[in-house]
Write an enzyme that holds these catalytic residues in place. Structure first.
Site, PDB file in Angstrom:
ATOM      1  N   GLU A  97       0.854  -1.242  -0.086  1.00 52.32           N
ATOM      2  CA  GLU A  97      -0.105   0.044  -0.005  1.00 52.32           C
ATOM      3  C   GLU A  97       0.871   1.184  -0.010  1.00 52.32           C
ATOM      4  O   GLU A  97       0.297   2.263  -0.549  1.00 52.32           O
ATOM      5  CB  GLU A  97      -1.052  -0.020   1.163  1.00 52.32           C
ATOM      6  CG  GLU A  97      -1.817   1.320   1.430  1.00 52.32           C
ATOM      7  CD  GLU A  97      -2.535   1.513   2.587  1.00 52.32           C
ATOM      8  OE1 GLU A  97      -3.654   1.405   2.271  1.00 52.32           O
ATOM      9  OE2 GLU A  97      -1.906   1.418   3.807  1.00 52.32           O
ATOM     10  N   ASP A  98       2.007   1.254   0.540  1.00 51.66           N
ATOM     11  CA  ASP A  98       2.801   2.440   0.883  1.00 51.66           C
ATOM     12  C   ASP A  98       3.488   3.176  -0.294  1.00 51.66           C
ATOM     13  O   ASP A  98       3.789   4.210  -0.381  1.00 51.66           O
ATOM     14  CB  ASP A  98       3.706   2.100   1.932  1.00 51.66           C
ATOM     15  CG  ASP A  98       3.262   1.864   3.202  1.00 51.66           C
ATOM     16  OD1 ASP A  98       2.156   2.626   3.871  1.00 51.66           O
ATOM     17  OD2 ASP A  98       3.667   0.909   3.720  1.00 51.66           O
ATOM     18  N   ARG A 117      13.237   1.409   2.720  1.00 53.32           N
ATOM     19  CA  ARG A 117      12.003   1.208   1.871  1.00 53.32           C
ATOM     20  C   ARG A 117      11.988   1.987   0.581  1.00 53.32           C
ATOM     21  O   ARG A 117      11.422   1.533  -0.476  1.00 53.32           O
ATOM     22  CB  ARG A 117      10.651   1.462   2.514  1.00 53.32           C
ATOM     23  CG  ARG A 117      10.385   0.478   3.754  1.00 53.32           C
ATOM     24  CD  ARG A 117       9.205   0.706   4.133  1.00 53.32           C
ATOM     25  NE  ARG A 117       8.369   0.069   3.103  1.00 53.32           N
ATOM     26  CZ  ARG A 117       6.749  -0.114   3.315  1.00 53.32           C
ATOM     27  NH1 ARG A 117       6.464   0.272   4.368  1.00 53.32           N
ATOM     28  NH2 ARG A 117       6.138  -0.785   2.218  1.00 53.32           N
ATOM     29  N   ARG A 163       7.176   9.440   8.018  1.00 51.36           N
ATOM     30  CA  ARG A 163       7.339   8.829   6.576  1.00 51.36           C
ATOM     31  C   ARG A 163       6.960   9.966   5.862  1.00 51.36           C
ATOM     32  O   ARG A 163       7.407   9.823   4.671  1.00 51.36           O
ATOM     33  CB  ARG A 163       6.583   7.539   6.518  1.00 51.36           C
ATOM     34  CG  ARG A 163       7.001   6.538   7.553  1.00 51.36           C
ATOM     35  CD  ARG A 163       8.326   6.026   7.501  1.00 51.36           C
ATOM     36  NE  ARG A 163       8.620   4.995   8.434  1.00 51.36           N
ATOM     37  CZ  ARG A 163       8.177   3.552   8.246  1.00 51.36           C
ATOM     38  NH1 ARG A 163       7.771   3.209   7.222  1.00 51.36           N
ATOM     39  NH2 ARG A 163       8.813   2.753   9.200  1.00 51.36           N
ATOM     40  N   HIS A 193       1.226   5.574  10.606  1.00 52.77           N
ATOM     41  CA  HIS A 193       0.768   6.053   9.541  1.00 52.77           C
ATOM     42  C   HIS A 193      -0.735   6.408   9.914  1.00 52.77           C
ATOM     43  O   HIS A 193      -1.472   6.032  10.766  1.00 52.77           O
ATOM     44  CB  HIS A 193       0.586   5.120   8.357  1.00 52.77           C
ATOM     45  CG  HIS A 193       1.871   4.887   7.596  1.00 52.77           C
ATOM     46  ND1 HIS A 193       2.071   3.427   7.518  1.00 52.77           N
ATOM     47  CD2 HIS A 193       2.714   5.508   7.041  1.00 52.77           C
ATOM     48  CE1 HIS A 193       3.328   3.387   6.793  1.00 52.77           C
ATOM     49  NE2 HIS A 193       3.566   4.656   6.609  1.00 52.77           N
ATOM     50  N   CYS A 280      -2.356  -2.029   4.594  1.00 49.73           N
ATOM     51  CA  CYS A 280      -0.978  -2.073   4.089  1.00 49.73           C
ATOM     52  C   CYS A 280      -0.693  -3.171   3.230  1.00 49.73           C
ATOM     53  O   CYS A 280       0.239  -2.930   2.382  1.00 49.73           O
ATOM     54  CB  CYS A 280       0.157  -2.409   5.297  1.00 49.73           C
ATOM     55  SG  CYS A 280      -0.404  -1.323   6.919  1.00 49.73           S
TER      56      CYS A 280
HETATM   57  C1  CIR Z   1       7.212  -0.192   8.071  1.00 50.64           C
HETATM   58  O1  CIR Z   1       7.418   0.025   9.239  1.00 50.64           O
HETATM   59  O2  CIR Z   1       7.174   0.552   6.951  1.00 50.64           O
HETATM   60  C2  CIR Z   1       6.427  -1.477   7.669  1.00 50.64           C
HETATM   61  N1  CIR Z   1       7.080  -2.405   8.915  1.00 50.64           N
HETATM   62  C3  CIR Z   1       5.047  -1.642   8.337  1.00 50.64           C
HETATM   63  C4  CIR Z   1       4.361  -0.643   7.071  1.00 50.64           C
HETATM   64  C5  CIR Z   1       2.905  -0.502   7.559  1.00 50.64           C
HETATM   65  N2  CIR Z   1       2.156   0.184   6.189  1.00 50.64           N
HETATM   66  C6  CIR Z   1       1.112   0.857   6.565  1.00 50.64           C
HETATM   67  O3  CIR Z   1       0.671   1.169   7.527  1.00 50.64           O
HETATM   68  N3  CIR Z   1       0.503   1.265   5.510  1.00 50.64           N
END
Ligand code: CIR
Length: 285
Positions: A97-98, A117, A163, A193, A280
């Site tokens: 998703e990110d 990332r 982020r 988030h 996510c």
């Molecule tokens: C992170 O910290 O980026 C990953 N371990 C978890 C991402 C979660 N993503 C989201 O809430 N959209």
């Protein structure tokens, strides 16, 4: 209004739509219909993903099984699945998703704020080109992770977090406005988030956790409050009249069912260990 742009399409109901409308329970009227979802297979490196949860080591086999069940749930909601290969160099890449925001008129490739990332988004354009004519991107020094975006019809709430920075948000708002959408920022504290603590489930209704108790931005919505002992469930996913919910959260489950939605519960323990929630794991469009 019915539009069939690439991506999701909208059906605006002729009758008033909303959880306050008692007819909803008997004649669900959907404002957004999703037809597809993109997911990424978890690589073995997922066990080394970023986490602050302190919930212990990730069991890879269990995580893979939970991911398969998640895919089955998306299919049960009527979605066609696009399943991308693992990216072993990026432990968190399963949290698909990110790295993109998919709208009815354009796709926006993001620029993750977590250093480990950055790069997950590369290669995505090739996939999205199959579905979108208009593909935009967030540029350096902007950072933006789409877990910080919450879509409500044509408006997008943008969480400013560790982020997602102001530059990323400004770039996104400019892009959104180019396509007739709007965006506004919400300042976040002590939360990963925006959607870690709030989910829009259509019909002017949000599932919302206590950190947003005094947040003015959401004052006009009907709120289904999530108690602290069920806070992980504030990240849930509306898909075509269904709500995907992490299992073991009976109070918020009952509230959502009471509003006329069909709840699909999913075991999420291994993703929770990595600070990841249900939204996510996919891009829905
Ligand atoms: C992170 O910290 O980026 C990953 N371990 C978890 C991402 C979660 N993503 C989201 O809430 N959209």
């Amino acid at each position: 209004m019915l539009s069939n742009e690439p991506g999701h399409f909208y059906i605006r109901a002729a009758i008033p739509c909303g959880a306050a409308n008692p007819l909803l329970k008997f004649f669900p009227t959907f404002e957004t219909m999703f037809t597809k979802a993109i997911v990424r297979k978890p690589g073995k490196s997922v066990v080394d993903g970023i986490t602050t949860a302190g919930l212990g080591a990730v069991d890879y086999d269990k995580l893979r099984s939970q991911h398969s069940k998640y895919i089955e749930a998306l299919k049960a909601c009527g979605l066609e699945l696009i399943i991308l290969d693992e990216m072993e160099d990026y432990p968190d890449s399963v949290f698909m998703e990110d790295v993109a925001l998919l709208t009815s008129k354009c796709a926006i490739i993001t620029r993750p704020g977590a250093k480990s990332r950055l790069g997950e988004e590369l290669g995505l354009r090739k996939v999205l080109q199959n579905y979108y004519q208009n593909i935009e991107r967030i540029e350096n020094p902007g950072t933006l992770e789409a877990g910080d975006m919450m879509m409500v019809g044509d408006h997008f709430y943008i969480g400013l977090s560790e982020r997602t920075n102001q530059t990323g948000a400004d770039q996104l708002i400019t892009i959104l406005e180019k396509y007739g959408f709007s965006g506004s920022v919400v300042h976040l504290e002590d939360i990963l988030h925006l959607k870690t603590g709030i989910s829009y489930i259509e019909n002017n209704t949000v599932v919302i956790a206590q950190p947003y108790k005094t947040e003015e931005a959401f004052s006009s919505y009907k709120k289904l409050w999530v108690d602290d002992d069920e806070s992980y469930a504030a990240n849930c996913v509306w898909i075509n009249g269904h709500v995907l919910l992490p299992d073991g959260n009976p109070k918020i489950k009952a509230s959502i069912i009471n509003e006329g939605y069909r709840v699909i519960e999913l075991e999420m323990s291994e993703f929770q260990k990595l600070d990841g929630g249900l939204s996510c794991l996919s891009l829905r469009f």
